[in-house]
Scaffold this active site. Structure first.
Site, PDB file in Angstrom:
ATOM      1  N   SER A   1       0.806  -1.220   0.000  1.00 18.25           N
ATOM      2  CA  SER A   1       0.000   0.000   0.000  1.00 18.25           C
ATOM      3  C   SER A   1       0.840   1.271   0.000  1.00 18.25           C
ATOM      4  O   SER A   1       0.392   2.321  -0.460  1.00 18.25           O
ATOM      5  CB  SER A   1      -0.930   0.010   1.223  1.00 18.25           C
ATOM      6  OG  SER A   1      -0.170  -0.136   2.419  1.00 18.25           O
TER       7      SER A   1
ATOM      8  N   GLY B   1      -2.013  -4.268   1.313  1.00 14.56           N
ATOM      9  CA  GLY B   1      -2.099  -5.473   2.127  1.00 14.56           C
ATOM     10  C   GLY B   1      -1.134  -6.563   1.739  1.00 14.56           C
ATOM     11  O   GLY B   1      -1.053  -7.600   2.413  1.00 14.56           O
TER      12      GLY B   1
ATOM     13  N   ASN C   1       4.035  -5.156   5.770  1.00 17.83           N
ATOM     14  CA  ASN C   1       2.914  -5.935   6.300  1.00 17.83           C
ATOM     15  C   ASN C   1       3.386  -7.193   7.022  1.00 17.83           C
ATOM     16  O   ASN C   1       2.738  -7.643   7.973  1.00 17.83           O
ATOM     17  CB  ASN C   1       1.946  -6.291   5.171  1.00 17.83           C
ATOM     18  CG  ASN C   1       1.178  -5.081   4.683  1.00 17.83           C
ATOM     19  OD1 ASN C   1       0.626  -4.321   5.472  1.00 17.83           O
ATOM     20  ND2 ASN C   1       1.166  -4.870   3.377  1.00 17.83           N
TER      21      ASN C   1
ATOM     22  N   ASP D   1      -4.343   7.049  10.202  1.00 15.93           N
ATOM     23  CA  ASP D   1      -3.940   5.763  10.776  1.00 15.93           C
ATOM     24  C   ASP D   1      -2.499   5.781  11.296  1.00 15.93           C
ATOM     25  O   ASP D   1      -2.065   4.863  11.988  1.00 15.93           O
ATOM     26  CB  ASP D   1      -4.123   4.622   9.771  1.00 15.93           C
ATOM     27  CG  ASP D   1      -3.287   4.781   8.506  1.00 15.93           C
ATOM     28  OD1 ASP D   1      -2.363   5.613   8.482  1.00 15.93           O
ATOM     29  OD2 ASP D   1      -3.555   4.045   7.528  1.00 15.93           O
TER      30      ASP D   1
ATOM     31  N   HIS E   1       0.240   5.154   6.922  1.00  5.95           N
ATOM     32  CA  HIS E   1       0.400   5.454   5.498  1.00  5.95           C
ATOM     33  C   HIS E   1       0.669   6.937   5.260  1.00  5.95           C
ATOM     34  O   HIS E   1       0.034   7.785   5.903  1.00  5.95           O
ATOM     35  CB  HIS E   1      -0.864   5.047   4.733  1.00  5.95           C
ATOM     36  CG  HIS E   1      -1.145   3.580   4.786  1.00  5.95           C
ATOM     37  ND1 HIS E   1      -1.944   3.013   5.742  1.00  5.95           N
ATOM     38  CD2 HIS E   1      -0.715   2.573   3.987  1.00  5.95           C
ATOM     39  CE1 HIS E   1      -2.018   1.706   5.546  1.00  5.95           C
ATOM     40  NE2 HIS E   1      -1.280   1.408   4.492  1.00  5.95           N
TER      41      HIS E   1
END
Length: 223
Positions: free
Chosen positions: A47, A84, A112, A193, A196
Site C-alpha cells: 500500500s 495489504g 505488512n 492511521d 500510510h
C-alpha cells in the site's frame, strides 16, 4: 584519357565520401536513439507504493516519475503496488507484475510482514526468491528497505531490519535503507492511521529517495 581518369577518380571520391557520410549518420542516429530510449521501471510493493487512500497522481510511482522527468530523465514508472501485500504475495504475482521489457525494479515489500509479526525468516526467504528470479531475467533491483515497528521488541526489530542490507549484499543490489525515512511518526505527513503517508508525506519520501533512484538509473544506462 587524362580527363576521363580525373572524372572517374572524382566520382569514386564522391561515392566514398557519401558512403562515409552515411556511416557517420548511422552512428549519430544510433546514439540519438539510445539516448532517447525510455527507461521502464516497475515499483513492486504494498500500500505504501499503491498510494493507499490517495489519488493516482499522488501515489509514490507517479510523484517519483514526475520528479525524475523534471530532472531530465526519460522514464516511466509502473505502479505495481497492492495494498495489504506481504513479501510472499509479491513473490506469487512477480511474473505478471514485472513484464518483459522492464529495465529495473524498485522493490518495496515487507511492512505488512512486520506489522503481522511474521517470523523474519519468512519475508527474507520471499525477498531472496524475488531477487533471484529478477536477476535470472537480468532485471536490476533497487531495494527500498523497511524497519520493523519497535513495539515488536528489540530482538525482532534487530532480526527484521537486518534482512534488507543482507540481501542487498548477497545479490549486489542497490539499497535505500528505509522507505519511510523522514515521515515516520510525523502526523502532518501521514494519514489518520499513522501508518500510510499522505500526499505531502509521499513528496518527502520522493525527495529523500530521489538521489538513490538517479544513481540506480545510471547503472541501468550502462547495462
Amino acid at each position: 584519357m587524362r580527363f576521363r581518369f580525373c572524372g572517374l577518380a572524382a566520382a569514386h571520391a564522391a561515392r566514398t565520401f557519401l558512403a562515409l557520410l552515411a556511416i557517420l549518420w548511422g552512428f549519430l542516429m544510433a546514439g540519438t536513439m539510445a539516448e532517447a530510449r525510455t527507461i521502464r521501471i516497475v515499483a513492486l510493493g504494498d500500500s505504501l507504493t499503491a498510494g493507499y487512500q490517495l489519488a493516482g497522481k499522488d501515489a509514490f510511482p507517479s510523484v517519483l516519475e514526475a520528479a525524475l522527468k523534471a530532472r531530465g530523465h526519460d522514464v516511466v514508472i509502473e505502479n505495481a503496488g497492492v495494498s495489504g501485500d506481504t513479501t510472499t504475495g509479491g513473490l506469487e504475482r512477480l511474473d505478471w507484475s514485472v513484464p518483459d521489457g522492464t529495465d529495473g525494479v524498485i522493490l518495496e515489500l515487507g511492512a505488512n510482514d512486520a506489522l503481522r509479526g511474521l517470523d523474519p525468516a519468512i519475508p527474507e526467504k520471499a525477498l531472496d526468491q524475488i531477487l533471484t528470479r529478477l536477476k535470472a531475467r537480468n532485471i536490476p533491483v533497487l531495494i527500498a528497505g523497511m524497519y520493523a515497528p519497535r513495539n515488536n521488541g528489540e530482538a525482532y526489530a534487530k532480526a527484521f531490519d537486518a534482512i534488507y542490507p543482507r540481501l542487498a549484499r548477497k545479490h549486489g543490489a542497490m539499497l535505500y535503507p528505509f522507505f519511510l525515512d523522514g515521515i515516520q511518526g510525523d502526523a502532518k505527513l501521514n494519514l489518520a492511521d499513522g501508518i500510510h503517508p499522505n500526499a505531502a508525506g509521499v513528496r518527502v519520501i520522493v525527495e529523500r529517495i530521489l538521489p538513490t533512484v538517479e544513481a540506480f538509473l545510471k547503472t541501468l544506462a550502462k547495462a
